[in-house]
Design a protein around this motif. Structure first.
Motif, PDB file in Angstrom:
ATOM      1  N   THR A  79      53.701  49.631  34.110  1.00 25.00           N
ATOM      2  CA  THR A  79      52.851  49.152  35.202  1.00 25.00           C
ATOM      3  C   THR A  79      52.416  47.710  34.967  1.00 25.00           C
ATOM      4  O   THR A  79      52.358  47.236  33.821  1.00 25.00           O
ATOM      5  CB  THR A  79      51.606  50.050  35.347  1.00 25.00           C
ATOM      6  N   LYS A  80      52.100  47.025  36.071  1.00 25.94           N
ATOM      7  CA  LYS A  80      51.577  45.656  35.967  1.00 25.94           C
ATOM      8  C   LYS A  80      50.107  45.667  35.566  1.00 25.94           C
ATOM      9  O   LYS A  80      49.624  44.731  34.935  1.00 25.94           O
ATOM     10  CB  LYS A  80      51.736  44.942  37.310  1.00 25.94           C
ATOM     11  N   SER A  81      49.395  46.744  35.965  1.00 30.70           N
ATOM     12  CA  SER A  81      47.954  46.825  35.689  1.00 30.70           C
ATOM     13  C   SER A  81      47.545  48.245  35.342  1.00 30.70           C
ATOM     14  O   SER A  81      48.110  49.213  35.866  1.00 30.70           O
ATOM     15  CB  SER A  81      47.140  46.368  36.912  1.00 30.70           C
ATOM     16  N   VAL A  82      46.542  48.345  34.464  1.00 25.57           N
ATOM     17  CA  VAL A  82      45.938  49.634  34.113  1.00 25.57           C
ATOM     18  C   VAL A  82      44.471  49.589  34.526  1.00 25.57           C
ATOM     19  O   VAL A  82      43.752  48.641  34.197  1.00 25.57           O
ATOM     20  CB  VAL A  82      46.032  49.908  32.593  1.00 25.57           C
TER      21      VAL A  82
ATOM     22  N   PRO B 175      44.526  40.275  30.702  1.00 29.81           N
ATOM     23  CA  PRO B 175      44.900  40.325  32.117  1.00 29.81           C
ATOM     24  C   PRO B 175      45.646  41.618  32.441  1.00 29.81           C
ATOM     25  O   PRO B 175      46.535  42.033  31.701  1.00 29.81           O
ATOM     26  CB  PRO B 175      45.809  39.103  32.282  1.00 29.81           C
ATOM     27  N   GLY B 176      45.208  42.263  33.541  1.00 36.40           N
ATOM     28  CA  GLY B 176      45.851  43.513  33.951  1.00 36.40           C
ATOM     29  C   GLY B 176      45.146  44.758  33.468  1.00 36.40           C
ATOM     30  O   GLY B 176      45.544  45.870  33.826  1.00 36.40           O
ATOM     31  N   LEU B 177      44.083  44.601  32.674  1.00 35.24           N
ATOM     32  CA  LEU B 177      43.316  45.763  32.194  1.00 35.24           C
ATOM     33  C   LEU B 177      41.946  45.759  32.878  1.00 35.24           C
ATOM     34  O   LEU B 177      41.161  44.816  32.705  1.00 35.24           O
ATOM     35  CB  LEU B 177      43.150  45.711  30.684  1.00 35.24           C
ATOM     36  N   PHE B 178      41.687  46.796  33.667  1.00 36.14           N
ATOM     37  CA  PHE B 178      40.464  46.875  34.471  1.00 36.14           C
ATOM     38  C   PHE B 178      39.608  48.076  34.049  1.00 36.14           C
ATOM     39  O   PHE B 178      40.143  49.100  33.615  1.00 36.14           O
ATOM     40  CB  PHE B 178      40.806  47.035  35.959  1.00 36.14           C
ATOM     41  N   PHE B 179      38.306  47.953  34.231  1.00 41.78           N
ATOM     42  CA  PHE B 179      37.369  49.057  33.981  1.00 41.78           C
ATOM     43  C   PHE B 179      36.430  49.169  35.185  1.00 41.78           C
ATOM     44  O   PHE B 179      35.822  48.178  35.598  1.00 41.78           O
ATOM     45  CB  PHE B 179      36.543  48.800  32.713  1.00 41.78           C
ATOM     46  N   ILE B 180      36.308  50.385  35.733  1.00 37.51           N
ATOM     47  CA  ILE B 180      35.463  50.579  36.920  1.00 37.51           C
ATOM     48  C   ILE B 180      34.615  51.846  36.776  1.00 37.51           C
ATOM     49  O   ILE B 180      34.906  52.727  35.962  1.00 37.51           O
ATOM     50  CB  ILE B 180      36.301  50.673  38.218  1.00 37.51           C
ATOM     51  N   GLY B 181      33.555  51.909  37.579  1.00 32.06           N
ATOM     52  CA  GLY B 181      32.725  53.108  37.626  1.00 32.06           C
ATOM     53  C   GLY B 181      31.803  53.264  36.443  1.00 32.06           C
ATOM     54  O   GLY B 181      31.323  52.286  35.852  1.00 32.06           O
TER      55      GLY B 181
ATOM     56  N   LYS C  40      60.363  53.677  37.479  1.00 33.58           N
ATOM     57  CA  LYS C  40      60.184  52.317  37.985  1.00 33.58           C
ATOM     58  C   LYS C  40      58.774  51.830  37.676  1.00 33.58           C
ATOM     59  O   LYS C  40      57.875  52.619  37.392  1.00 33.58           O
ATOM     60  CB  LYS C  40      60.414  52.331  39.498  1.00 33.58           C
ATOM     61  N   THR C  41      58.588  50.532  37.747  1.00 32.35           N
ATOM     62  CA  THR C  41      57.294  49.941  37.412  1.00 32.35           C
ATOM     63  C   THR C  41      56.319  50.076  38.572  1.00 32.35           C
ATOM     64  O   THR C  41      56.664  49.804  39.725  1.00 32.35           O
ATOM     65  CB  THR C  41      57.468  48.448  37.060  1.00 32.35           C
ATOM     66  N   TRP C  42      55.080  50.492  38.231  1.00 35.91           N
ATOM     67  CA  TRP C  42      54.013  50.599  39.224  1.00 35.91           C
ATOM     68  C   TRP C  42      53.237  49.281  39.284  1.00 35.91           C
ATOM     69  O   TRP C  42      53.217  48.523  38.318  1.00 35.91           O
ATOM     70  CB  TRP C  42      53.045  51.723  38.837  1.00 35.91           C
TER      71      TRP C  42
END
Length: 405
Positions: free
Chosen positions: A153-156, A371-377, A3-5
């Motif tokens: 997934t909707k977002s990575v 949209p939906g691609l994030f970078f953290i840390g 299923k989609t996350w």
């Protein structure tokens, strides 16, 4: 096919686990993937096993980035006081060690356990060791191929950290993904890292390995990539060069081929203050040996090394000309030396550079063009000073991302 996350977080370190826990508790369906057998190793070994998990005084001034303003939004929305509340809620004992640095009383493992507990509260699914083989954008969804299957997934969220300490599994995977999707990357290099010297410019100080001295250190310049710095911290002489908090701080601003400047008397704390001119001009010292005078403010071995360097060992102060006194003072208060290099990724605590902040929205950590691609840390071009600031960036950027998810 599963299923989609709502979000797949790639990287189960400080930023990734914290972000996942917050997002999960906000009702999002979150999957964390990591290639490591054991998660949180960088947390576990940090702060000598006690984890310097934040700093009371963490502010934008404590961070290096090509865009100094980028950190403001995330740090304002999740300041160190909020993480301290979380630590206190888990009844983890902590203490302030130096200049606002907070450490666990017991063990860094408590912070790791807390992050897992937060993920459990949010019903976060954590899978490891899992190797991510590819990431692809499919309309408004994302497909993540792993060695154990395919996830939608909707977002990575890319949270794989940086290149320091390859022995515990550090990789440049977040930077590779950024480049794959056309995001600019500021060239990475080691930061908060000891500096090495050649025998020529290190002189007789190599014999003083193990000696620790409070100093004032300066590195970089306004024209350099991240500007200039000046710190009052302890310096440690080693067989390979210089280390200790002072040098680790300066290393983040140092550019290859440039000198660093050390005032060996600049950080001395003495009752009533310390006046360098008085030391070099005090005629009450006339009959004392040069090395004895220097040893009143410096460790004896270091005092002798400086006297030796100027050929003044064994000479009474009255026998030293004004010119030689001035040269000695200049040597000690403005010691300029060019490092040969750093000790590299194996010894670096963090990474300078990373995903260019111009590519990201500072309020959400999301790519402006994907949209939906994030970078953290740590993978972002934001590097904190020594003393808990890099962990605070992990918490703050992870929180901002989780809110956006």
């Amino acid at each position: 096919m599963s299923k989609t996350w709502d979000a797949i977080v790639i990287g189960g370190g400080a930023a990734g686990l914290f972000c996942a826990g917050v997002a999960g508790q906000l009702g999002k369906r979150v999957l964390v993937l990591d290639h490591a057998e054991v998660l949180g190793e960088k947390i576990r070994i940090s702060g000598g096993g006690r984890c310097n998990f934040t700093n009371l005084h963490s502010s934008p001034a404590n961070f290096l980035s090509l865009n100094q303003h980028f950190v403001k939004s995330a740090l304002a929305r999740y300041p160190s006081s909020e993480f301290i509340k979380l630590v206190s809620a888990y009844k983890i004992g902590y203490h302030e060690k130096h200049q606002g640095q907070l450490f666990c009383d017991d063990s860094a493992k408590q912070i790791i356990e807390m992050l897992f507990a937060e993920c459990a509260k949010g019903k976060v699914n954590i899978r490891h060791p899992v190797t991510v083989q590819s990431i692809a954008q499919d309309g408004d969804q994302w497909t993540v191929h792993t060695n154990v299957g395919i996830e939608k997934t909707k977002s990575v969220v890319m949270a794989t950290g940086g290149l320091p300490i390859p022995a515990i599994g550090a990789t440049a995977y977040s930077l590779d993904i950024a480049k794959q999707f056309g995001l600019k990357v500021v060239d990475p290099r080691p930061a908060l890292v000891p500096l090495s010297f050649t025998a020529d410019n290190f002189g007789n100080l190599n014999e003083l390995a193990g000696l620790s001295v409070p100093v004032r250190i300066a590195s970089g310049s306004k024209g350099h990539r991240y500007g200039a710095c000046r710190f009052n911290e302890d310096l440690l002489l080693t067989h390979k060069g210089l280390s200790g908090p002072a040098v680790l701080q300066a290393s983040s601003y140092w550019e290859e081929g440039e000198p660093i400047h050390i005032d060996w008397l600049g950080a001395i704390e003495r009752p009533g203050g310390f006046n360098c001119d008085e030391l070099f001009n005090n005629e009450e010292n006339r009959l004392k040996l040069t090395e004895t005078i220097l040893a009143s403010v410096l460790p004896q071995r270091l005092a002798k090394a400086f006297a030796d360097q100027k050929g003044l060992t064994g000479r009474k102060w009255a026998e030293v000309s004004k010119k030689d006194r001035q040269a000695l003072k200049e040597l000690i208060t403005n010691w300029s030396v060019k490092p040969a290099g750093t000790l590299g990724w194996k010894k670096a605590e963090v990474m300078l550079g990373g995903v260019d902040t111009k590519e990201l929205d500072g309020q959400t950590m999301m790519s402006r063009n994907h949209p939906g691609l994030f970078f953290i840390g740590e993978c972002v071009d934001v590097t904190g000073h020594l003393g808990g600031h890099n962990f605070q960036w992990a918490w703050a950027s992870g929180f901002a991302c989780a809110q956006a998810l």
